[in-house]
Design a protein around this motif. Structure first.
Motif, PDB file in Angstrom:
ATOM      1  N   ILE A 113       0.864  -1.172   0.000  1.00  0.00           N
ATOM      2  CA  ILE A 113       0.000   0.000   0.000  1.00  0.00           C
ATOM      3  C   ILE A 113       0.900   1.221   0.000  1.00  0.00           C
ATOM      4  CG2 ILE A 113      -1.840   1.234   1.195  1.00  0.00           C
ATOM      5  CD1 ILE A 113      -1.304  -2.179   2.414  1.00  0.00           C
ATOM      6  N   VAL A 114       0.655   2.180  -0.887  1.00  0.00           N
ATOM      7  CA  VAL A 114       1.471   3.387  -0.917  1.00  0.00           C
ATOM      8  C   VAL A 114       1.089   4.285   0.256  1.00  0.00           C
ATOM      9  CG1 VAL A 114       2.048   3.371  -3.367  1.00  0.00           C
ATOM     10  CG2 VAL A 114      -0.066   4.466  -2.626  1.00  0.00           C
ATOM     11  N   THR A 115       2.105   4.803   0.950  1.00  0.00           N
ATOM     12  CA  THR A 115       1.862   5.584   2.155  1.00  0.00           C
ATOM     13  C   THR A 115       3.015   6.544   2.414  1.00  0.00           C
ATOM     14  OG1 THR A 115       1.286   5.408   4.515  1.00  0.00           O
ATOM     15  CG2 THR A 115       2.930   3.854   3.682  1.00  0.00           C
ATOM     16  N   ASP A 116       2.735   7.546   3.210  1.00  0.00           N
ATOM     17  CA  ASP A 116       3.790   8.425   3.712  1.00  0.00           C
ATOM     18  C   ASP A 116       4.030   8.171   5.192  1.00  0.00           C
ATOM     19  OD1 ASP A 116       4.409   9.809   1.339  1.00  0.00           O
ATOM     20  OD2 ASP A 116       2.706  11.153   1.622  1.00  0.00           O
ATOM     21  N   ASP A 117       2.962   7.780   5.901  1.00  0.00           N
ATOM     22  CA  ASP A 117       3.037   7.684   7.354  1.00  0.00           C
ATOM     23  C   ASP A 117       2.832   6.281   7.919  1.00  0.00           C
ATOM     24  OD1 ASP A 117       0.332   7.277   6.927  1.00  0.00           O
ATOM     25  OD2 ASP A 117      -0.293   9.155   7.890  1.00  0.00           O
ATOM     26  N   GLY A 118       2.573   5.297   7.066  1.00  0.00           N
ATOM     27  CA  GLY A 118       2.340   3.941   7.542  1.00  0.00           C
ATOM     28  C   GLY A 118       0.928   3.694   8.038  1.00  0.00           C
ATOM     29  N   LYS A 119       0.089   4.731   8.021  1.00  0.00           N
ATOM     30  CA  LYS A 119      -1.288   4.607   8.518  1.00  0.00           C
ATOM     31  C   LYS A 119      -2.333   4.893   7.454  1.00  0.00           C
ATOM     32  CE  LYS A 119       0.144   5.883  13.112  1.00  0.00           C
ATOM     33  NZ  LYS A 119       0.143   6.857  14.167  1.00  0.00           N
ATOM     34  N   SER A 120      -2.044   5.849   6.565  1.00  0.00           N
ATOM     35  CA  SER A 120      -3.021   6.226   5.542  1.00  0.00           C
ATOM     36  C   SER A 120      -2.478   5.934   4.147  1.00  0.00           C
ATOM     37  CB  SER A 120      -3.391   7.704   5.674  1.00  0.00           C
ATOM     38  OG  SER A 120      -2.241   8.509   5.528  1.00  0.00           O
ATOM     39  N   ILE A 121      -3.417   5.746   3.210  1.00  0.00           N
ATOM     40  CA  ILE A 121      -3.058   5.473   1.822  1.00  0.00           C
ATOM     41  C   ILE A 121      -2.798   6.812   1.135  1.00  0.00           C
ATOM     42  CG2 ILE A 121      -3.818   4.475  -0.366  1.00  0.00           C
ATOM     43  CD1 ILE A 121      -5.594   2.564   1.261  1.00  0.00           C
ATOM     44  N   CYS A 122      -1.636   6.921   0.524  1.00  0.00           N
ATOM     45  CA  CYS A 122      -1.250   8.152  -0.174  1.00  0.00           C
ATOM     46  C   CYS A 122      -2.183   8.373  -1.364  1.00  0.00           C
ATOM     47  CB  CYS A 122       0.196   8.048  -0.627  1.00  0.00           C
ATOM     48  SG  CYS A 122       0.904   9.608  -1.157  1.00  0.00           S
ATOM     49  N   GLN A 123      -2.462   9.623  -1.666  1.00  0.00           N
ATOM     50  CA  GLN A 123      -3.383   9.963  -2.751  1.00  0.00           C
ATOM     51  C   GLN A 123      -2.870   9.574  -4.137  1.00  0.00           C
ATOM     52  OE1 GLN A 123      -6.621  11.264  -2.720  1.00  0.00           O
ATOM     53  NE2 GLN A 123      -6.405  10.581  -0.617  1.00  0.00           N
ATOM     54  N   HIS A 124      -1.567   9.545  -4.332  1.00  0.00           N
ATOM     55  CA  HIS A 124      -1.041   9.213  -5.656  1.00  0.00           C
ATOM     56  C   HIS A 124       0.228   8.395  -5.535  1.00  0.00           C
ATOM     57  CE1 HIS A 124       0.401   9.587  -9.786  1.00  0.00           C
ATOM     58  NE2 HIS A 124      -0.858   9.866 -10.091  1.00  0.00           N
ATOM     59  N   PHE A 125       0.321   7.351  -6.316  1.00  0.00           N
ATOM     60  CA  PHE A 125       1.445   6.429  -6.301  1.00  0.00           C
ATOM     61  C   PHE A 125       2.797   7.145  -6.386  1.00  0.00           C
ATOM     62  CE2 PHE A 125       4.459   3.821  -8.732  1.00  0.00           C
ATOM     63  CZ  PHE A 125       4.585   2.742  -7.873  1.00  0.00           C
ATOM     64  N   GLY A 126       2.949   8.047  -7.356  1.00  0.00           N
ATOM     65  CA  GLY A 126       4.232   8.710  -7.589  1.00  0.00           C
ATOM     66  C   GLY A 126       4.679   9.612  -6.467  1.00  0.00           C
TER      67      GLY A 126
END
Length: 142
Positions: free
Chosen positions: A5-18
């Motif tokens: 799952i793409v993420t920045d914080d390990g908790k939420s799914i990032c809005q865009h893969f790149g």
């Protein structure tokens, strides 16, 4: 099964893969999470912080952007970090990234979840289809 799952914080799914800095990778069965970890996502545009935009950011879902040799090279590196995964959950991704995942045999699903845990739970229960609004594939157009 392993799911990324793409993420920045390990908790939420990032809005865009790149734009995502990391992958949350879960190894799951039908009724339990066996393990999970955070992995760095190569090719992330914002390694130093600040604004997420970059001149050759692969947000274009049509046409040639994100399909040039440099972008495809970055996509290969992004795939290598999760080549042991079966599924990738995202909110959105460009065509070049989609093709790279498809060629690696990773099923990319565009989902409506905000948080990672409910997405993983839905996948484990076989309920992910209720939350998939687009299966990403070579023919996908936004």
């Amino acid at each position: 099964m392993k799911v990324a799952i793409v993420t920045d914080d390990g908790k939420s799914i990032c809005q865009h893969f790149g734009r995502a800095a990391k992958y949350a990778v879960y190894e799951i069965t039908e009724n339990e999470i066996l393990s999970h970890e955070l992995r760095d996502k190569p090719g992330h545009h914002n390694a130093g912080g600040g604004e997420h935009h970059h001149h050759d950011h692969d947000h274009s879902h049509e046409g040639g952007r994100g399909m040039d040799a440099h972008s495809m090279d970055k996509h290969v590196k992004m795939v290598e970090a999760i080549q042991d995964c079966d599924v990738l959950l995202v909110h959105g991704m460009g065509r070049g990234a989609q093709l790279s995942m498809q060629q690696a045999g990773i099923k990319a699903l565009q989902v409506d979840f905000i948080e990672i845990e409910p997405a993983v739970q839905a996948l484990m229960k076989g309920e992910i289809d209720q939350h998939v609004y687009e299966q990403l594939c070579g023919e996908h157009k936004h």
